[in-house]
Scaffold this active site. Structure first.
Site, PDB file in Angstrom:
ATOM      1  N   GLU A  64       3.959   1.016 -12.418  1.00 25.99           N
ATOM      2  CA  GLU A  64       5.229   1.582 -12.490  1.00 25.99           C
ATOM      3  C   GLU A  64       6.437   0.596 -12.200  1.00 25.99           C
ATOM      4  OE1 GLU A  64       5.096   4.696  -9.675  1.00 25.99           O
ATOM      5  OE2 GLU A  64       3.878   5.988 -10.889  1.00 25.99           O
ATOM      6  N   CYS A  73       1.362   3.892 -18.378  1.00 23.73           N
ATOM      7  CA  CYS A  73       0.283   4.466 -18.013  1.00 23.73           C
ATOM      8  C   CYS A  73      -0.986   3.791 -17.964  1.00 23.73           C
ATOM      9  CB  CYS A  73      -0.007   5.776 -18.890  1.00 23.73           C
ATOM     10  SG  CYS A  73       0.918   7.116 -18.646  1.00 23.73           S
ATOM     11  N   GLU A  75      -3.927   4.284 -19.067  1.00 23.15           N
ATOM     12  CA  GLU A  75      -4.756   4.299 -20.350  1.00 23.15           C
ATOM     13  C   GLU A  75      -4.269   3.274 -21.426  1.00 23.15           C
ATOM     14  OE1 GLU A  75      -3.414   7.106 -18.991  1.00 23.15           O
ATOM     15  OE2 GLU A  75      -4.202   8.924 -19.069  1.00 23.15           O
ATOM     16  N   CYS A 113      -1.490  11.948 -20.673  1.00 21.15           N
ATOM     17  CA  CYS A 113      -0.221  12.667 -21.157  1.00 21.15           C
ATOM     18  C   CYS A 113      -0.006  12.416 -22.747  1.00 21.15           C
ATOM     19  CB  CYS A 113       0.899  11.778 -20.577  1.00 21.15           C
ATOM     20  SG  CYS A 113       1.304  10.170 -21.362  1.00 21.15           S
ATOM     21  N   CYS A 116      -0.052   8.657 -24.135  1.00 26.39           N
ATOM     22  CA  CYS A 116      -1.400   8.138 -24.055  1.00 26.39           C
ATOM     23  C   CYS A 116      -2.187   8.861 -25.150  1.00 26.39           C
ATOM     24  CB  CYS A 116      -1.927   8.263 -22.904  1.00 26.39           C
ATOM     25  SG  CYS A 116      -1.123   7.273 -21.840  1.00 26.39           S
TER      26      CYS A 116
HETATM   27  N1  THU Z   1       0.033   8.378 -15.628  1.00 30.03           N
HETATM   28  C1  THU Z   1      -0.941   7.679 -16.042  1.00 30.03           C
HETATM   29  O1  THU Z   1      -1.299   6.528 -15.827  1.00 30.03           O
HETATM   30  N2  THU Z   1      -1.906   8.398 -17.174  1.00 30.03           N
HETATM   31  C2  THU Z   1      -1.560   9.820 -17.444  1.00 30.03           C
HETATM   32  O2  THU Z   1      -2.207  10.001 -18.616  1.00 30.03           O
HETATM   33  C3  THU Z   1      -0.626  10.631 -16.847  1.00 30.03           C
HETATM   34  C4  THU Z   1       0.404   9.959 -16.053  1.00 30.03           C
HETATM   35  C5  THU Z   1       0.880   7.631 -14.519  1.00 30.03           C
HETATM   36  C6  THU Z   1       2.257   7.396 -15.221  1.00 30.03           C
HETATM   37  C7  THU Z   1       2.988   7.489 -13.863  1.00 30.03           C
HETATM   38  O3  THU Z   1       2.722   6.152 -13.129  1.00 30.03           O
HETATM   39  C8  THU Z   1       2.221   8.474 -12.816  1.00 30.03           C
HETATM   40  O4  THU Z   1       1.031   8.713 -13.510  1.00 30.03           O
HETATM   41  C9  THU Z   1       2.694   9.726 -12.520  1.00 30.03           C
HETATM   42  O5  THU Z   1       3.110  10.297 -13.743  1.00 30.03           O
END
Ligand code: THU
Length: 162
Positions: A64, A73, A75, A113, A116
């Site tokens: 983040e 993310c 992935e 998401c 991804c």
């Molecule tokens: N996040 C992921 O790493 N992968 C996903 O498929 C959904 C969301 C992360 C992004 C962010 O750092 C946190 O989860 C909250 O959305």
């Protein structure tokens, strides 16, 4: 007017013990690496683990940023790391897990998401062979989807740009 239908099947397993052994190992790697995520803003810790055709495993976690769009993310971190460390080596499977550090829960699978899904699809199309997707929390049931395409009906791809 006619109607079309887009649906897909996926497999549901009760626990890691009932999964094929290689999937179970990969999910355990995703679960373990999720704890190492950098997620101070959301407190949502995500881990992804790729099994490559050469037998190597590559992991990634969400990274983040105070300026949230700069965050990544898990992935896409794993996909980029895999393609950089082992260019051209196909991905057989990706396992994704998470831990919600706010609610202290991780009981159901995390569904990737939209961005991804699009990124995963790019790799699947590029390697011309399916990437299996294994989704599970730290506990609870596990979903196995046999190809990324299933997760993105009516997808956009590079063929539209030709
Ligand atoms: N996040 C992921 O790493 N992968 C996903 O498929 C959904 C969301 C992360 C992004 C962010 O750092 C946190 O989860 C909250 O959305």
């Amino acid at each position: 007017m006619k109607k079309e239908n887009a649906s897909f099947e996926y497999e549901v397993f009760d626990s890691v013990d009932s999964l094929p052994a290689a999937d179970g190992l990969l999910l355990e790697k995703a679960r373990a690496v999720a704890r190492k995520a950098y997620a101070p803003y959301s407190n949502f810790f995500v881990g992804a683990a790729l099994l490559l055709q050469n037998g190597q495993t590559v992991t990634g976690t969400n990274q983040e940023n105070a300026a949230s769009p700069a965050g990544l993310c898990a992935e896409r971190v794993a996909l980029s790391a895999g393609a950089s460390l082992y260019p051209g080596v196909p991905i057989l499977t990706i396992a994704i897990s998470y831990f919600n550090n706010k609610t202290n829960t991780s009981l159901s699978p995390l569904s990737p998401c939209g961005i991804c899904r699009q990124s995963l699809l790019e790799y699947e199309l590029r390697q011309q062979q399916p990437i299996r997707v294994v989704l599970g929390g730290m506990e609870g049931e596990i979903w196995v989807i046999n190809e990324v395409k299933m997760l993105l009906p009516l997808f956009f791809s590079g063929t539209a740009l030709m």
